[in-house]
Write a protein that holds these residues in place. Sequence first.
Motif, PDB file in Angstrom:
ATOM      1  N   THR A  33       0.854  -1.186   0.000  1.00 52.05           N
ATOM      2  CA  THR A  33       0.000   0.000   0.000  1.00 52.05           C
ATOM      3  C   THR A  33       0.888   1.234   0.000  1.00 52.05           C
ATOM      4  O   THR A  33       1.755   1.375   0.869  1.00 52.05           O
ATOM      5  N   SER A  35       1.152   5.613  -0.515  1.00 49.06           N
ATOM      6  CA  SER A  35       0.422   6.875  -0.474  1.00 49.06           C
ATOM      7  C   SER A  35       1.291   8.065  -0.904  1.00 49.06           C
ATOM      8  O   SER A  35       0.778   9.066  -1.392  1.00 49.06           O
ATOM      9  N   TRP A  36       2.590   7.935  -0.722  1.00 46.62           N
ATOM     10  CA  TRP A  36       3.491   9.055  -1.051  1.00 46.62           C
ATOM     11  C   TRP A  36       3.843   9.007  -2.537  1.00 46.62           C
ATOM     12  O   TRP A  36       4.970   8.691  -2.933  1.00 46.62           O
ATOM     13  N   CYS A  50       7.635   7.210  -3.102  1.00 45.58           N
ATOM     14  CA  CYS A  50       8.599   7.176  -1.995  1.00 45.58           C
ATOM     15  C   CYS A  50       8.435   5.864  -1.241  1.00 45.58           C
ATOM     16  O   CYS A  50       7.353   5.572  -0.733  1.00 45.58           O
ATOM     17  N   LYS A  52       9.731   2.858   1.496  1.00 45.62           N
ATOM     18  CA  LYS A  52      10.404   2.564   2.757  1.00 45.62           C
ATOM     19  C   LYS A  52      11.598   1.642   2.518  1.00 45.62           C
ATOM     20  O   LYS A  52      11.462   0.574   1.914  1.00 45.62           O
ATOM     21  N   SER A  57       9.618  -4.697  -0.754  1.00 45.92           N
ATOM     22  CA  SER A  57       9.352  -4.081  -2.068  1.00 45.92           C
ATOM     23  C   SER A  57      10.493  -3.170  -2.502  1.00 45.92           C
ATOM     24  O   SER A  57      10.811  -3.093  -3.698  1.00 45.92           O
ATOM     25  N   PHE A  84      -0.795  -3.450   3.311  1.00 47.64           N
ATOM     26  CA  PHE A  84       0.170  -2.725   4.148  1.00 47.64           C
ATOM     27  C   PHE A  84       0.891  -3.659   5.118  1.00 47.64           C
ATOM     28  O   PHE A  84       1.774  -3.239   5.859  1.00 47.64           O
ATOM     29  N   GLN A  87       5.441  -8.512   3.553  1.00 39.64           N
ATOM     30  CA  GLN A  87       5.488  -9.862   2.982  1.00 39.64           C
ATOM     31  C   GLN A  87       6.251 -10.821   3.886  1.00 39.64           C
ATOM     32  O   GLN A  87       5.888 -11.981   4.009  1.00 39.64           O
ATOM     33  N   LYS A  93       0.978 -11.920  -0.684  1.00 38.72           N
ATOM     34  CA  LYS A  93      -0.229 -11.088  -0.545  1.00 38.72           C
ATOM     35  C   LYS A  93      -1.163 -11.234  -1.737  1.00 38.72           C
ATOM     36  O   LYS A  93      -2.318 -10.839  -1.690  1.00 38.72           O
TER      37      LYS A  93
HETATM   38  C1  FMN Z   1      -1.974   4.274   4.947  1.00 37.57           C
HETATM   39  C2  FMN Z   1      -0.616   3.739   4.620  1.00 37.57           C
HETATM   40  C3  FMN Z   1       0.147   4.350   3.647  1.00 37.57           C
HETATM   41  C4  FMN Z   1       1.418   3.871   3.310  1.00 37.57           C
HETATM   42  N1  FMN Z   1       2.170   4.521   2.383  1.00 37.57           N
HETATM   43  C5  FMN Z   1       3.418   4.050   2.098  1.00 37.57           C
HETATM   44  C6  FMN Z   1       4.242   4.707   1.152  1.00 37.57           C
HETATM   45  O1  FMN Z   1       3.870   5.696   0.518  1.00 37.57           O
HETATM   46  N2  FMN Z   1       5.493   4.196   0.934  1.00 37.57           N
HETATM   47  C7  FMN Z   1       5.953   3.084   1.599  1.00 37.57           C
HETATM   48  O2  FMN Z   1       7.076   2.649   1.348  1.00 37.57           O
HETATM   49  N3  FMN Z   1       5.196   2.447   2.489  1.00 37.57           N
HETATM   50  C8  FMN Z   1       3.937   2.901   2.762  1.00 37.57           C
HETATM   51  N4  FMN Z   1       3.174   2.253   3.673  1.00 37.57           N
HETATM   52  C9  FMN Z   1       3.762   1.088   4.381  1.00 37.57           C
HETATM   53  C10 FMN Z   1       3.815  -0.179   3.526  1.00 37.57           C
HETATM   54  O3  FMN Z   1       2.535  -0.484   2.994  1.00 37.57           O
HETATM   55  C11 FMN Z   1       4.354  -1.324   4.420  1.00 37.57           C
HETATM   56  O4  FMN Z   1       5.650  -1.002   4.858  1.00 37.57           O
HETATM   57  C12 FMN Z   1       4.357  -2.696   3.746  1.00 37.57           C
HETATM   58  O5  FMN Z   1       4.330  -3.662   4.774  1.00 37.57           O
HETATM   59  C13 FMN Z   1       5.566  -2.999   2.868  1.00 37.57           C
HETATM   60  O6  FMN Z   1       5.399  -4.317   2.365  1.00 37.57           O
HETATM   61  P1  FMN Z   1       6.627  -5.261   1.882  1.00 37.57           P
HETATM   62  O7  FMN Z   1       7.590  -5.366   3.051  1.00 37.57           O
HETATM   63  O8  FMN Z   1       5.963  -6.573   1.556  1.00 37.57           O
HETATM   64  O9  FMN Z   1       7.248  -4.605   0.716  1.00 37.57           O
HETATM   65  C14 FMN Z   1       1.911   2.724   4.006  1.00 37.57           C
HETATM   66  C15 FMN Z   1       1.137   2.097   4.978  1.00 37.57           C
HETATM   67  C16 FMN Z   1      -0.110   2.593   5.294  1.00 37.57           C
HETATM   68  C17 FMN Z   1      -0.918   1.918   6.379  1.00 37.57           C
END
Ligand code: FMN
Length: 159
Positions: A33, A35-36, A50, A52, A57, A84, A87, A93
């Motif tokens: 998920t 949002s940025w 953007c 994390k 991912s 969100f 994995q 997922k």
């Molecule tokens: C509302 C919401 C918005 C999010 N927006 C982002 C985002 O813009 N960028 C990002 O890297 N993670 C974002 N996240 C966090 C990722 O969805 C989360 O770290 C996810 O577990 C990554 O999955 P992965 O480890 O399988 O790649 C958001 C989470 C939430 C709840």
Amino acid sequence: MLDEQAKTTILRKIPHALYICGVKDGEEVNGFTASWVMQASFKPPLVVNCVKQDSKSHAMIEASGVFSLSFLEDGQKEMAQKFFKPQRRVGNKFEDVEFYEGETGCPIISDSLGYVECRVVGSVPQGDHTVFVGEVIAAGVHRDGEILSLESTGWNYGG
Ligand SMILES: Cc1cc2nc3c(=O)[nH]c(=O)nc-3n(C[C@H](O)[C@H](O)[C@H](O)COP(=O)(O)O)c2cc1C
């Protein structure tokens, strides 16, 4: 001195929508998920995403140089909730989610408003997220509708 509380309060006023960023590495697919996200150029069409740095991912985008963004519709909060979760904790997922692979090989959510697929043309690895600049190389519309806004979910990501 930075006023931490003011920083958080004011930054959380930036409006965001919710997307599923689809990623791949070889045969493996994943998504999260996001949002940025925003558009960053008309010609060529660029978006910034953007991501994390400690997410699965992130490593997959670094390895493949591509990602997709599926645009969620208002009401698809459950889909956002599913993606969100990391994995490494929940496994695949996409197991019970219908998707297809686009021309980049990245997964696209069938039940969404539409998508873009991007090739990474730049990245800024500062802080805890990397700003990936993606050139939009494919796009599609599945249906008409309003996008799922972060505000409507009552969640926060930012501040
Ligand atoms: C509302 C919401 C918005 C999010 N927006 C982002 C985002 O813009 N960028 C990002 O890297 N993670 C974002 N996240 C966090 C990722 O969805 C989360 O770290 C996810 O577990 C990554 O999955 P992965 O480890 O399988 O790649 C958001 C989470 C939430 C709840």
